[in-house]
Write a protein that holds these residues in place. Sequence first.
Motif, mmCIF file in Angstrom:
data_model
loop_
_atom_site.group_PDB
_atom_site.id
_atom_site.type_symbol
_atom_site.label_atom_id
_atom_site.label_comp_id
_atom_site.label_asym_id
_atom_site.label_seq_id
_atom_site.Cartn_x
_atom_site.Cartn_y
_atom_site.Cartn_z
ATOM 1 N N ARG A 87 0.930 -1.030 0.133
ATOM 2 C CA ARG A 87 0.057 0.230 0.370
ATOM 3 C C ARG A 87 0.758 1.264 -0.099
ATOM 4 N N SER A 88 0.426 2.516 -0.577
ATOM 5 C CA SER A 88 1.170 3.479 -0.680
ATOM 6 C C SER A 88 1.323 4.227 0.567
ATOM 7 N N GLU A 132 1.279 7.321 1.178
ATOM 8 C CA GLU A 132 0.319 8.603 1.143
ATOM 9 C C GLU A 132 -1.015 8.214 1.452
ATOM 10 N N THR A 133 -1.652 7.338 0.919
ATOM 11 C CA THR A 133 -3.263 6.879 1.118
ATOM 12 C C THR A 133 -3.604 5.503 1.321
ATOM 13 N N ASP A 134 -4.498 4.995 1.918
ATOM 14 C CA ASP A 134 -4.783 3.472 1.762
ATOM 15 C C ASP A 134 -5.499 3.263 0.431
ATOM 16 N N LEU A 135 -5.724 4.245 -0.108
ATOM 17 C CA LEU A 135 -6.480 4.018 -1.551
ATOM 18 C C LEU A 135 -5.707 3.607 -2.718
ATOM 19 N N ASN A 149 -4.373 2.044 -8.736
ATOM 20 C CA ASN A 149 -5.477 2.553 -8.176
ATOM 21 C C ASN A 149 -6.941 1.761 -8.426
#
Length: 483
Positions: free
Chosen positions: A408-409, A411-414, A434
């Motif tokens: 995972r990034s 920066e964000t879990d998305l 993404n």
Amino acid sequence: MPGAMTSFGILEGAPSGLSGGKQLKVGFVSLGCPKNLVDSEVMMGQLAARGHELTPHPDQAEVLVVNTCSFIDPAKKESIDTILEMAEYKKVGRAKKLIVAGCLVERYRGDIRQELPEVDALVGTNELDHIVALCEGMEPPADPLEPYLYHDLTPRVLATPRHFAYIKIAEGCDHPCTFCVIPQYRGAFRSRRFESVVSEATRLFRQGVREINLIGQDTTCYGEDLGLKDGLAHLLERLAQIETPSEKWVRFLYAYPNRVTQKLLDTIAAHDSLVKYIDMPLQHASAGVLKRMKRGASGDIFLKLLERIRRTIPGVAIRTSFIVGFPGETAEDFEELCQFVEAARFDNMGVFTYSDEDTSASYALDGKVDGRTIQNRKRRLMAIQRKIARAHNRALVGKELPVLVQGRSEETDLLWEARTPAQAPEIDGVVLVNDFEGEEPRQGEIRRLRITEAHDYDVVGTLLAPTGMAPSYQAAPLIQIGV
């Protein structure tokens, strides 16, 4: 991992167990390049094999070890700042001892002893075997130092995420580059035995590593001191033949341009598991600057080499790096470098500003370039590369590529992060994921990815459904210094 306190991953080599004495909690900070990181992994491995506990929490460590870099001024400053930061834990944490290791010790051993009383012991690049004795409060052996190079039976703890690892295949350097001080503290070039490297790689693949990156000051010289002709090519061919349950990647870093042989290129082209990637620092394109660097060649010679590489290995990604502001670099020299970069169309490129190291041969050269001009030249060269990278990335939209899932990034879990074969760990960019088809991405698996968006340095894509089961991996925890 640069700038991080490191805990442990995979232990190789001797079994653990203290033969009397107290088990210690030891924390490591490893700064600088992957070659330095391997040194840290070797020291951690020796401590773990002795039965000591490695901790990523500096406030819990009884002994703190900072493995330093001193290649250029910013690296020296980071090393000193980190030493002072870790020294604070002798006041507020459990730490009773602070050990400084690595390149800074080789260059400034006397200065460290005199100006940093917080430091309790020093470990040079050829003294890695002293780490256990120093941590345990014993006197290290007083034997004359021999040039150090670990081997396949040396205990080693991986500090990288479990799906990739570095293998140092050689140490030291015999090249006379005037800007470089590495030979002064790493010594003359020396290769590991062929079967030692193969044995270590085989073990790493069996333990779940999916990507191995071969490193050394000059990997393309591998085996010359052992009487091997085309040693790196033969080593790569042998590593490609190692049987693994899942797809594997093998790459090498730090090629010297005049050592890139046709045999080496043919070998890379012939094996799917050898990633189509060449990391070849060229340093400059002006023949005059290259001569003062004691590198030789010219932009025209390099363009012919690049053409031969691309002709032999279709789809190859080429990474390089340059130094701007070298003593005597004129406006015309720099303009020649800019024109060369526009013509060469590198996939990845780094630009370093010249650092005037007091022990380098270039320190005595005249024609020093002022700092403002150096910074302006760096910005202009990177602006040229940004346009090249943007065009390259736009051409990827709609294509499908294999990627190694990083996780995972941050920066964000998305988003997830992955790397294509054209992206070496920690020095090149990543692919942002993404969306995905089928199963959720898992760290360490190799899957196909469709590129859907392109930006200056990043691309975004959709992971396609996996074609088979892949093992699951867990990254070793890391704590960034200063947070």
